[in-house]
Design a protein around this motif. Structure first.
Motif, mmCIF file in Angstrom:
data_model
loop_
_atom_site.group_PDB
_atom_site.id
_atom_site.type_symbol
_atom_site.label_atom_id
_atom_site.label_comp_id
_atom_site.label_asym_id
_atom_site.label_seq_id
_atom_site.Cartn_x
_atom_site.Cartn_y
_atom_site.Cartn_z
ATOM 1 N N LEU A 1 0.800 -1.223 0.000
ATOM 2 C CA LEU A 1 0.000 0.000 0.000
ATOM 3 C C LEU A 1 0.834 1.276 0.000
ATOM 4 N N GLY A 2 2.037 1.215 0.552
ATOM 5 C CA GLY A 2 2.882 2.412 0.628
ATOM 6 C C GLY A 2 3.084 3.094 -0.725
ATOM 7 N N PRO A 3 3.596 2.383 -1.717
ATOM 8 C CA PRO A 3 3.800 3.019 -3.025
ATOM 9 C C PRO A 3 2.498 3.475 -3.687
ATOM 10 N N ILE A 4 1.428 2.701 -3.501
ATOM 11 C CA ILE A 4 0.148 3.102 -4.096
ATOM 12 C C ILE A 4 -0.310 4.428 -3.502
ATOM 13 N N LEU A 5 -0.236 4.528 -2.187
ATOM 14 C CA LEU A 5 -0.662 5.747 -1.516
ATOM 15 C C LEU A 5 0.251 6.919 -1.878
ATOM 16 N N TYR A 6 1.550 6.677 -1.954
ATOM 17 C CA TYR A 6 2.495 7.735 -2.314
ATOM 18 C C TYR A 6 2.211 8.255 -3.714
ATOM 19 N N HIS A 7 2.081 7.316 -4.670
ATOM 20 C CA HIS A 7 1.899 7.741 -6.062
ATOM 21 C C HIS A 7 0.485 8.230 -6.360
ATOM 22 N N ALA A 8 -0.431 8.052 -5.441
ATOM 23 C CA ALA A 8 -1.750 8.669 -5.609
ATOM 24 C C ALA A 8 -1.622 10.186 -5.544
ATOM 25 N N PHE A 9 -0.634 10.648 -4.803
ATOM 26 C CA PHE A 9 -0.452 12.092 -4.633
ATOM 27 C C PHE A 9 0.783 12.633 -5.349
ATOM 28 N N TYR A 10 1.845 11.858 -5.410
ATOM 29 C CA TYR A 10 3.103 12.314 -5.997
ATOM 30 C C TYR A 10 3.461 11.473 -7.202
ATOM 31 N N GLY A 11 3.988 12.151 -8.218
ATOM 32 C CA GLY A 11 4.423 11.447 -9.415
ATOM 33 C C GLY A 11 5.791 10.838 -9.221
ATOM 34 N N SER A 12 6.301 10.206 -10.283
ATOM 35 C CA SER A 12 7.593 9.532 -10.194
ATOM 36 C C SER A 12 8.728 10.512 -9.931
ATOM 37 N N ASN A 13 8.544 11.761 -10.291
ATOM 38 C CA ASN A 13 9.570 12.763 -10.026
ATOM 39 C C ASN A 13 9.322 13.509 -8.706
ATOM 40 N N GLY A 14 8.367 13.058 -7.926
ATOM 41 C CA GLY A 14 8.122 13.637 -6.606
ATOM 42 C C GLY A 14 7.289 14.916 -6.597
ATOM 43 N N THR A 15 6.632 15.234 -7.697
ATOM 44 C CA THR A 15 5.814 16.441 -7.732
ATOM 45 C C THR A 15 4.334 16.084 -7.667
#
Length: 169
Positions: free
Chosen positions: A102-116
């Motif tokens: 779930l960590g990456p899913i939740l992270y990438h729900a808000f932030y893109g691969s470049n962290g924006t």
């Protein structure tokens, strides 16, 4: 019962009600589509889309309910009479697995691969509109981080509660 267990129970009740409503809405949308197509010979363009979005919401909300009730698929069931160390290790592996998933899913729900924020899943969805209903796709896609958060709350409640016989069935 701790605060996190009460929160988990309350969220579970809400998710179950919303999942049932979504399933009922999906059935009604499909029935409306059938009647409109075969009785009136005038199919609506939005009913299939609505049924599809309700199916996604019902499925993900239902998954949170299954996880809380330990009805989710597992690879290995530990018997209730297993050694305490085995039960604890199994619980740790479960928690780590859920966090890793779930960590990456939740992270990438808000932030893109470049962290924006602009490249995150929800922001990209916010730039699109569904063709039939005209809904902002961020509204439809918001169920992903919502369910991830609910699953993490259920996991926290499970960790606080500790392994029980129900976990081992």
């Amino acid at each position: 019962m701790t605060a996190i267990e009460r929160a988990s129970a309350g969220l579970d009740r809400a998710c179950l009600i919303l999942a049932k409503l979504a399933l009922g809405g999906m059935v009604l949308a499909v029935l409306l589509q059938i009647v409109a197509r075969y009785v009136f010979d005038y199919p609506f363009i939005w009913t299939e889309e609505l049924a599809r979005y309700l199916m996604v919401w019902a499925g993900l909300l239902g998954a949170t309910c299954a996880f809380r009730r330990n009805l989710d698929p597992v690879i290995l069931r530990v018997p209730a009479d297993a050694a305490r160390v085995r039960i604890v290790i199994t619980s740790i592996v479960l928690a780590a697995t859920v966090l890793i998933f779930l960590g990456p899913i939740l992270y990438h729900a808000f932030y893109g691969s470049n962290g924006t924020l602009a490249r995150g899943f929800l922001m990209r969805a916010a730039n699109r509109t569904s063709p039939g209903l005209g809904l902002n796709m961020a509204l439809v896609s918001s169920i992903v981080p919502i369910c991830c958060t609910i699953l993490l709350i259920h996991l926290a409640a499970r960790v606080v509660k500790g392994p029980t016989e129900q976990d081992q069935e």
